[in-house]
Scaffold this motif. Sequence first.
Motif, PDB file in Angstrom:
ATOM      1  N   PHE A 182      97.222  13.580  72.550  1.00  0.00           N
ATOM      2  CA  PHE A 182      97.557  13.951  72.166  1.00  0.00           C
ATOM      3  C   PHE A 182      95.883  13.727  71.360  1.00  0.00           C
ATOM      4  O   PHE A 182      94.472  15.091  71.199  1.00  0.00           O
ATOM      5  N   ILE A 227     103.975  18.186  68.869  1.00  0.00           N
ATOM      6  CA  ILE A 227     103.291  16.620  68.839  1.00  0.00           C
ATOM      7  C   ILE A 227     104.112  16.510  67.058  1.00  0.00           C
ATOM      8  O   ILE A 227     104.430  15.153  66.465  1.00  0.00           O
ATOM      9  N   LEU A 262     101.877  15.641  76.536  1.00  0.00           N
ATOM     10  CA  LEU A 262     102.599  15.212  75.859  1.00  0.00           C
ATOM     11  C   LEU A 262     104.264  15.374  76.043  1.00  0.00           C
ATOM     12  O   LEU A 262     104.366  14.366  75.183  1.00  0.00           O
TER      13      LEU A 262
END
Length: 602
Positions: free
Chosen positions: A124, A144, A111
């Motif tokens: 993700f 995220i 990520l």
Amino acid sequence: MTNAAAAASSSSASSPPNPPPPSLSLMPPRLHALLCIYLPHPRPLVRLLHYSAAPGADGRPQQKQLPPSPSHASSELWIAKALAAATLLRPRHLPAFRRVDPSPLAAAAALRLAPCASSALGIFTALHCSPLSITPSAHSCQYIIVVLCKSGRQADALQLFDQMTTHYGYFPDARFLSFLVNSCMCANLLDASVTLLSKASEFGCRIEAYAYNKLMSLLIGCGRVHDVVALFERWIQDRVYSPDVWSFNVVIKGVCRVGYVQKALELVERMNEFGCSPDTVTHNILVDGLCRTNEVSRGHEVLRMLQRDGVCTPNVVTFTSVISGYCKAGKMEDAMAVYNDMVASGIMPNAVTYNVLINGYGKVGDMGSAVEVYQQMTRLRCPPDVVTFSSLIDGYCRCGQLDDALRIWSDMAQHRIQPNVYTFSIIIHSLCKQNRSDEAIDVLNELNLRPDIAPRAFIYNPVIDVLCKCGKVDEAYLIQKSMKEKGCRPDKYTYTILIIGYCMKSRISEAIMFFHEMVEAGCSPDSITVNCFISCLLKAGMPNEVDHVMRLASGGASSIQEVPSPDIQLKALILEEWREVIFPLAEVLHLLPVFLVLFTVV
């Protein structure tokens, strides 16, 4: 040399010294190039990704093990880079990573390789859904969410937060929840912020009172005072958080703003239940609320109580609130008494205090006292501001002393103070009231040269009105045209003035044009505009246009309760003409039979 040896020698001469492994030929070229850029030694990772590609002796895929890497973290990083590259460039090759069995640590590292929030969300979603279905860690979810919030995608962040708490069972800590709430408040997602704060106890988080106070302030700023009161009472009842003095001050200020002073007094009494005591700000809010609701006497009593008890010392804001309340009520003697009491207490008045007194004296027409306050203000080296001069100008204009107002207008330049939009409005309106249209146009042109002031319709309307009353409808039209060129939309009063002005000049066709423009612009004509226009049309002998105007008005103006029919309008017009012609010649009672007969015939 034997044939076999020759063949071997020929084969070794024609082939490269280090032939690529079979797995490398199976890898997509673009992905392999990307791995070569990212990784100094990509071949171990290639063998890891395609460890089952080379067949064994029995014809089945041979599962080769990657030689031990220098460190586990390095291997995880290699896998993370491969996952990120495959997700962004070759997502169809993601099923091959199931043989590697990537760990949540590698997925979390992937990520961080995303160049933007959209790419991070895509990685993700790809890694934690089919076909890989890697269980995300709490750290990955929070990372995220933070990336999405910082990119202004709070809606996606909230959706992912719901998945994190409901599907994966990860609860946030107080710090992360505070960040998410603050991000939603910055994005004006106030209802979402309310929901998050209300669930804080479910997550086991103890959020500081600052977040609740800020949210209530924003809700009050949006006019949702009732929601704030309900939320505040529910939160303190459920012991979601411990309110502080600022919490009470926010709610008290909100209820005072809408005139619920009694509720404010109840909240002040409840402060002791939570270990809070009213401070000076609390009393200032309460005094100001009482004075704004025309309860100046009660506000003054609170001020006296503060002076008597000495627990919370009143400041200039407290005294100014009471002075303002008396000024708005026109009780200037009481206002000056409070002012003198303030000075005797050793509290120096500020510009707001003087402005309130000057404005109060101006509204009651006592400009002598207003000038004395202004002179005292300058003696005490309190610099005047635009509100000071605007109050003096407004006071002189109310008293009909326009020349004195223009003198103050000129004095503003000496103090290097620029007039604001309301100062211009006062001067222009007063000039128009005295039919000094040329001077009003000059001031209006000066306003148009100010790039820092957005023109408003209520400034142009007096100029257009005085020009139409003088019969200068073409000049009034030019003012309206320049008004639109400046980005100022005419309102219904602008159009009404122009319609009646052109009708008075018997230029009915142009009046009709303005009426059509008024309806198309979304300005709903009221009953006065419609009735005046219909009367002008009937006088001009244009009954066919009456039906058209009435249809336009009824279709585009919901504010019109009832538009009279053409027959009633015609009767009213005939009666008006008879009244203008006959009533000056005889008494009403002598002509009453004739008047009734005519009305019956019509």
